[in-house]
Write a protein that holds these residues in place. Sequence first.
Motif, PDB file in Angstrom:
ATOM      1  N   ILE A   1       0.855  -1.187   0.000  1.00  0.00           N
ATOM      2  CA  ILE A   1       0.000   0.000   0.000  1.00  0.00           C
ATOM      3  C   ILE A   1       0.889   1.235   0.000  1.00  0.00           C
ATOM      4  CG2 ILE A   1      -1.784   1.258   1.229  1.00  0.00           C
ATOM      5  CD1 ILE A   1      -2.549  -1.417   2.537  1.00  0.00           C
ATOM      6  N   ILE A   2       0.756   2.066  -1.033  1.00  0.00           N
ATOM      7  CA  ILE A   2       1.513   3.305  -1.108  1.00  0.00           C
ATOM      8  C   ILE A   2       0.588   4.493  -0.838  1.00  0.00           C
ATOM      9  CG2 ILE A   2       2.888   4.796  -2.594  1.00  0.00           C
ATOM     10  CD1 ILE A   2       3.829   2.269  -4.020  1.00  0.00           C
ATOM     11  N   ASP A   3      -0.571   4.510  -1.477  1.00  0.00           N
ATOM     12  CA  ASP A   3      -1.516   5.616  -1.348  1.00  0.00           C
ATOM     13  C   ASP A   3      -2.846   5.081  -0.834  1.00  0.00           C
ATOM     14  OD1 ASP A   3      -2.855   7.970  -1.499  1.00  0.00           O
ATOM     15  OD2 ASP A   3      -2.937   8.049  -3.674  1.00  0.00           O
ATOM     16  N   ARG A   4      -3.123   5.301   0.441  1.00  0.00           N
ATOM     17  CA  ARG A   4      -4.345   4.750   1.038  1.00  0.00           C
ATOM     18  C   ARG A   4      -5.569   5.608   0.719  1.00  0.00           C
ATOM     19  NH1 ARG A   4      -3.558   3.339   7.090  1.00  0.00           N
ATOM     20  NH2 ARG A   4      -5.688   2.696   6.749  1.00  0.00           N
ATOM     21  N   LYS A   5      -5.382   6.863   0.300  1.00  0.00           N
ATOM     22  CA  LYS A   5      -6.525   7.735   0.032  1.00  0.00           C
ATOM     23  C   LYS A   5      -7.219   7.365  -1.279  1.00  0.00           C
ATOM     24  CE  LYS A   5      -4.743  11.615   2.667  1.00  0.00           C
ATOM     25  NZ  LYS A   5      -5.322  11.281   3.893  1.00  0.00           N
ATOM     26  N   ARG A   6      -6.451   7.020  -2.311  1.00  0.00           N
ATOM     27  CA  ARG A   6      -7.052   6.650  -3.593  1.00  0.00           C
ATOM     28  C   ARG A   6      -7.635   5.246  -3.563  1.00  0.00           C
ATOM     29  NH1 ARG A   6      -3.544   6.845  -8.482  1.00  0.00           N
ATOM     30  NH2 ARG A   6      -1.981   6.101  -7.065  1.00  0.00           N
ATOM     31  N   ASN A   7      -7.020   4.341  -2.796  1.00  0.00           N
ATOM     32  CA  ASN A   7      -7.465   2.959  -2.749  1.00  0.00           C
ATOM     33  C   ASN A   7      -7.524   2.519  -1.287  1.00  0.00           C
ATOM     34  OD1 ASN A   7      -8.194   0.399  -3.430  1.00  0.00           O
ATOM     35  ND2 ASN A   7      -6.250  -0.166  -4.357  1.00  0.00           N
ATOM     36  N   PRO A   8      -8.634   2.807  -0.583  1.00  0.00           N
ATOM     37  CA  PRO A   8      -8.672   2.517   0.857  1.00  0.00           C
ATOM     38  C   PRO A   8      -8.724   1.030   1.201  1.00  0.00           C
ATOM     39  CG  PRO A   8     -10.786   3.312   0.109  1.00  0.00           C
ATOM     40  CD  PRO A   8      -9.856   3.433  -1.056  1.00  0.00           C
TER      41      PRO A   8
END
Length: 83
Positions: free
Chosen positions: A41-48
């Motif tokens: 997981i790098i970006d949790r905001k785009r792909n929760p």
Amino acid sequence: MSFFQLLMKRKELIPLVLFTTVAATGALSFALYSLRKTDVIIDRKRNPEPWETVDPTAPRKLITINQEWKPIEELQEVRKATR
């Protein structure tokens, strides 16, 4: 005095520089390989919820020996009930 002139003057440093370069390149390559995997997981905001898009048939490890994936019926029922 440049780096290459120093290496030519002190030839005993050449193996040390070579091994250090190979180790650093290998570490960087493995880090980039690991970042491309879907379970990182790098970006949790785009792909929760990234675990929903993980393909269960694709191996998650660098080396997978005799691994078979079978869905657990209870977990599938819970997943269907919560959607």
